[in-house]
Design an enzyme around this catalytic site. Structure first.
Site, PDB file in Angstrom:
ATOM      1  N   ASP A 194       0.765  -1.321   0.003  1.00  0.00           N
ATOM      2  CA  ASP A 194      -0.090  -0.174  -0.067  1.00  0.00           C
ATOM      3  C   ASP A 194       0.862   1.227   0.048  1.00  0.00           C
ATOM      4  O   ASP A 194       1.958   1.086   0.465  1.00  0.00           O
ATOM      5  CB  ASP A 194      -0.918   0.014   1.186  1.00  0.00           C
ATOM      6  N   SER A 195       0.440   2.373  -0.372  1.00  0.00           N
ATOM      7  CA  SER A 195       1.248   3.754  -0.597  1.00  0.00           C
ATOM      8  C   SER A 195       1.353   4.292   0.740  1.00  0.00           C
ATOM      9  O   SER A 195       2.093   5.027   1.136  1.00  0.00           O
ATOM     10  CB  SER A 195       0.612   4.432  -1.579  1.00  0.00           C
ATOM     11  N   ASP A 205      -7.096  -4.094  -5.298  1.00  0.00           N
ATOM     12  CA  ASP A 205      -8.401  -3.232  -4.840  1.00  0.00           C
ATOM     13  C   ASP A 205      -7.809  -2.058  -4.725  1.00  0.00           C
ATOM     14  O   ASP A 205      -7.782  -1.334  -3.655  1.00  0.00           O
ATOM     15  CB  ASP A 205      -8.590  -3.891  -3.499  1.00  0.00           C
ATOM     16  N   CYS A 230     -13.868   0.400  -7.530  1.00  0.00           N
ATOM     17  CA  CYS A 230     -15.099   1.027  -6.830  1.00  0.00           C
ATOM     18  C   CYS A 230     -15.387   2.315  -7.607  1.00  0.00           C
ATOM     19  O   CYS A 230     -15.936   3.167  -6.974  1.00  0.00           O
ATOM     20  CB  CYS A 230     -14.557   1.205  -5.578  1.00  0.00           C
TER      21      CYS A 230
END
Length: 404
Positions: free
Chosen positions: A255-256, A308, A348
């Site tokens: 993740d960033s 995601d 999303c």
């Protein structure tokens, strides 16, 4: 400037009434012949077609390009405190259609347009609430809305948020404060998929976390038993943590946000997932595209990959750019999967339709000369319903596919 006790009529331009006859709740300023620019935000208005026929009733915000949000399609319905209360009560009752309330769990209580409450999002984490206002006009009734939620849900604390992007678009001030000054200093603990998770309602994203994927976390984990898993854009660890609990051999989360990864590591410790008989789990901070390319250049392979990413398309003008980003991301992931590997890929972006997302995957398979076999074509949990009149509310796509 004061509010009129009776709805103020606003006329549409010629032939612009059809989306609203189909009950779409968003009226942009460019659709209006009378724009309401001189009205006070929160004024109740009656939407008329160009010939003066009544169409719907809503609330205006002269500071927003989304000028009117519609809440009633029956001229006998009044928009007032009672209206908001009845809509919130209906949303709460809707959640109980799928089962009794679990006081230790988390769920979305109000989902904006899908619950006929455009501009209001409410998430419950155990006995605390995260409330996000995305419609500036609703702030006229903010106090009674929050008070009703507190009473109806026996909420111990309520975090109220208006993010900076929304504030700019709606012409209002950002908010990030506790209702009535009742603070929850520590992260709120709640149960999900057999794990004890924590959410920081004050500093977390949106209303604190992402509840829409929780059933997809569990569904995807069933395909990952005994496999090495790469969880890209893992945030607080959702997919990877459940996969590890359900028997994955190893998990690497990327993740960033280092803060998100720290929360994920805390969840590993809290749930004893770093100990035998569970597999090993580790986390790495970095950009999802850069990290996937790096892993490919190093010749690494994984048995299952989860993608995601955050929303790539916030408007219809960004759809083509978003699809290119999804294509690149999924192409990089497919390169890391052996034949028989599992790809869990999500979007999303409500502006990207399900068919467009599947066509993007078709193109990835064609370019990479790989077969992608869809095992499950999923959406959000049932507490994130879709309003058929507002297709943008059908936003989450979660595809579980085998890559050959």
């Amino acid at each position: 400037m004061t509010y009129s006790d009776t709805p103020v009529p606003l006329r549409l331009k010629p032939s612009r009434q059809f989306p609203f006859l189909a009950r779409h709740p968003w009226v942009h300023a460019h659709a209006l012949a009378e724009t309401g620019h001189n009205l006070k935000s929160g004024q109740v208005v009656d939407l008329l077609d160009f010939d003066g026929n009544w169409v719907a009733r809503g609330v205006v915000n002269p500071n927003s390009r989304l000028r009117v949000r519609l809440y009633a399609f029956d001229a006998n319905i009044e928009i007032n405190e009672h209206h908001w209360q009845s809509r919130m009560d209906a949303a709460i009752a809707r959640r109980r259609l799928t089962g009794p309330l679990n006081p230790q769990a988390a769920e979305r209580i109000v989902f904006s347009e899908s619950d006929l409450l455009s501009g209001l999002i409410v998430d419950r984490y155990a006995d605390c609430l995260g409330v996000q206002f995305t419609a500036g006009a609703l702030l006229r009734w903010q106090q009674p809305i929050l008070q009703h939620l507190k009473t109806a849900l026996s909420a111990r604390a309520i975090m109220v948020r208006v993010d900076e992007k929304t504030a700019k678009h709606e012409g209002i001030e950002p908010q990030n404060e506790w209702f009535e000054g009742v603070e929850q200093q520590d992260p709120v603990l709640y149960s999900e998929n057999g794990l004890q998770l924590a959410v920081d309602l004050h500093a977390g994203q949106k209303t604190g976390g992402y509840l829409d994927q929780r059933l997809n976390h569990l569904a995807a984990a069933q395909y990952m038993k005994g496999r090495s898993v790469l969880d890209v854009c893992c945030y607080n660890g959702g997919f990877g943590l459940v996969a590890l609990k359900e028997g994955a051999k190893s998990v690497l989360g990327i993740d960033s946000s280092q803060a998100a990864l720290d929360h994920a590591q805390e969840a590993v410790t809290r749930n004893g997932l770093g100990n035998a008989p569970h597999g090993k789990i580790s986390f790495s901070q970095g950009d999802c595209f850069d990290e996937l390319k790096r892993l490919g250049d190093e010749g690494q392979r994984f048995d299952a990959i989860v993608l995601d990413p955050p929303r790539f398309a916030g408007s219809r003008h960004q759809v083509d750019t978003a699809l290119r980003a999804y294509r690149r991301l999924n192409s990089l992931a497919v390169d890391l999967l052996p034949p028989g590997g599992v790809l869990v890929t999500c979007s999303c972006s409500g502006r990207v339709s399900r068919s467009e997302f599947l066509n993007m995957l078709l193109d990835v398979g064609r370019r990479k000369r790989r077969d992608l076999i869809v095992l499950e074509n999923r959406g959000p949990a049932a507490d994130h319903p879709c309003a058929i009149s507002c297709p943008e509310s059908d936003y989450l796509k979660c595809i579980i596919a085998e890559v050959q």
